[in-house]
Design an enzyme around this catalytic site. Sequence first.
Site, short mmCIF file in Angstrom:
data_model
loop_
_atom_site.label_atom_id
_atom_site.label_comp_id
_atom_site.label_asym_id
_atom_site.label_seq_id
_atom_site.Cartn_x
_atom_site.Cartn_y
_atom_site.Cartn_z
N LYS A 10 0.84 -1.20 0.00
CA LYS A 10 0.00 0.00 0.00
C LYS A 10 0.88 1.26 0.00
CE LYS A 10 -3.93 -2.21 2.32
NZ LYS A 10 -5.00 -2.00 3.32
N TYR A 50 -12.45 -2.34 -3.67
CA TYR A 50 -12.98 -2.39 -2.30
C TYR A 50 -14.51 -2.38 -2.27
CZ TYR A 50 -8.41 -1.82 -0.02
OH TYR A 50 -7.14 -1.99 0.47
N PHE A 58 -15.76 3.53 6.97
CA PHE A 58 -14.40 3.96 6.60
C PHE A 58 -14.13 3.87 5.10
CE2 PHE A 58 -14.23 -0.52 8.01
CZ PHE A 58 -13.65 -1.14 6.90
N ARG A 86 -1.62 -14.71 3.66
CA ARG A 86 -2.43 -14.05 4.70
C ARG A 86 -1.77 -14.23 6.07
NH1 ARG A 86 -6.93 -10.89 3.75
NH2 ARG A 86 -7.89 -11.71 5.65
N THR A 92 -5.39 -8.00 10.14
CA THR A 92 -5.66 -6.72 9.45
C THR A 92 -5.23 -5.52 10.28
OG1 THR A 92 -7.55 -7.73 8.34
CG2 THR A 92 -7.49 -5.33 8.39
N ASN A 113 -1.96 -0.18 6.84
CA ASN A 113 -1.46 -1.48 7.31
C ASN A 113 -0.53 -2.17 6.31
OD1 ASN A 113 -3.45 -2.16 5.53
ND2 ASN A 113 -4.55 -3.55 6.88
N HIS A 116 -1.90 -5.36 1.29
CA HIS A 116 -3.21 -6.00 1.07
C HIS A 116 -2.97 -7.37 0.45
CE1 HIS A 116 -7.31 -6.75 -0.35
NE2 HIS A 116 -6.72 -7.20 -1.45
N GLU A 127 -9.44 -10.01 -8.03
CA GLU A 127 -8.47 -8.93 -7.88
C GLU A 127 -7.35 -9.03 -8.92
OE1 GLU A 127 -7.48 -9.23 -3.70
OE2 GLU A 127 -9.45 -8.46 -3.10
P1 CMP Z 1 -7.35 -4.58 3.37
O1 CMP Z 1 -6.89 -5.98 3.57
O2 CMP Z 1 -6.73 -3.79 2.29
O3 CMP Z 1 -8.93 -4.58 3.15
C1 CMP Z 1 -9.80 -3.58 3.63
C2 CMP Z 1 -9.08 -2.54 4.39
O4 CMP Z 1 -9.88 -1.69 5.16
C3 CMP Z 1 -8.17 -3.18 5.40
O5 CMP Z 1 -7.10 -3.79 4.75
C4 CMP Z 1 -7.83 -2.01 6.30
O6 CMP Z 1 -6.67 -1.32 5.88
C5 CMP Z 1 -9.03 -1.10 6.13
N1 CMP Z 1 -9.78 -0.97 7.36
C6 CMP Z 1 -10.37 -1.96 8.09
N2 CMP Z 1 -10.97 -1.45 9.17
C7 CMP Z 1 -10.75 -0.09 9.12
C8 CMP Z 1 -11.13 0.99 9.96
N3 CMP Z 1 -11.84 0.80 11.06
N4 CMP Z 1 -10.73 2.23 9.60
C9 CMP Z 1 -10.02 2.42 8.48
N5 CMP Z 1 -9.63 1.43 7.64
C10 CMP Z 1 -10.00 0.19 7.97
#
Ligand code: CMP
Length: 144
Positions: A10, A50, A58, A86, A92, A113, A116, A127
């Site tokens: 990311k 997404y 969010f 994973r 996550t 984070n 992905h 994807e």
């Molecule tokens: P990802 O695996 O890319 O898939 C969905 C993303 O949503 C996840 O990683 C997080 O980075 C993001 N995400 C999940 N929960 C929250 C939250 N409470 N606030 C902001 N981002 C979130």
Amino acid sequence: AVEKTFLMVKPDGVQRGLIGEIVQRFERKGFQLVGAKLMHISRELAEQHYSEHKEKPFFGELVDFITSGPVFAMVWQGENVIQIARDMMGKTNPADAAPGTIRGDYGVQVSMNVIHGSDSKESAEREINLFFKPEELLEYTRDI
Ligand code: CMP
């Protein structure tokens, strides 16, 4: 079974110079990189990618962040690569991710984070097709 998965460093991971570190972990594990590109995701692609989170509070923040700078999109191949990747990424929320995992070692916030990864065979296929054309995925032999 041999599978393919979609992984993406990311914008925070690219910003912090973690592409090499992340690629190295999957190479050392024994997986094969079959496609990769540094790219800036459009809002349209981000919303498609997404789409399952469209109703989440969010969602706007998520799309803003993923389009905020370049990402490093990858396709990795190997035995059970979807689940193992994973596990290597960790939970996550980096706050809950175990030390030794990518998010556990490098992440701080749930929105930023670092990486992905597809969560199922179905999302991997979806994807990969969203981000890569068939001719961008290469087949080659690799000695582990
Ligand atoms: P990802 O695996 O890319 O898939 C969905 C993303 O949503 C996840 O990683 C997080 O980075 C993001 N995400 C999940 N929960 C929250 C939250 N409470 N606030 C902001 N981002 C979130």
